[in-house]
Design a protein around this motif. Structure first.
Motif: not given
Length: 66
Positions: A41-65
């Motif tokens: 949900p939208a209220d978790r998007h900021a945390a998910v973006r932060e998680s993707a940003g700090v992932c040392p292996a770049s294993a998280i991909d974010l797509g869509g709006a």
């Protein structure tokens, strides 16, 4: 937002789980990421973006709006 993870890239650092435990978890046997919510949900998007940003292996991909 659509979240995908690449378990082959994941190094098991666990930062994603610390930042967004509602969206990410780790396998007990090796610490590899497990995606709990591919469309958080939208209220978790900021945390998910932060998680993707700090992932040392770049294993998280974010797509869509979001």
């Amino acid at each position: 937002m659509k979240v995908t993870v690449d378990q082959e890239k994941c190094c098991g650092a666990g930062q994603c789980v610390l930042i967004a435990p509602e969206v990410f978890d780790q396998r007990d046997e090796d610490g590899i990421v497990v995606l709990l919510d591919a469309e958080p949900p939208a209220d978790r998007h900021a945390a998910v973006r932060e998680s993707a940003g700090v992932c040392p292996a770049s294993a998280i991909d974010l797509g869509g709006a979001g």
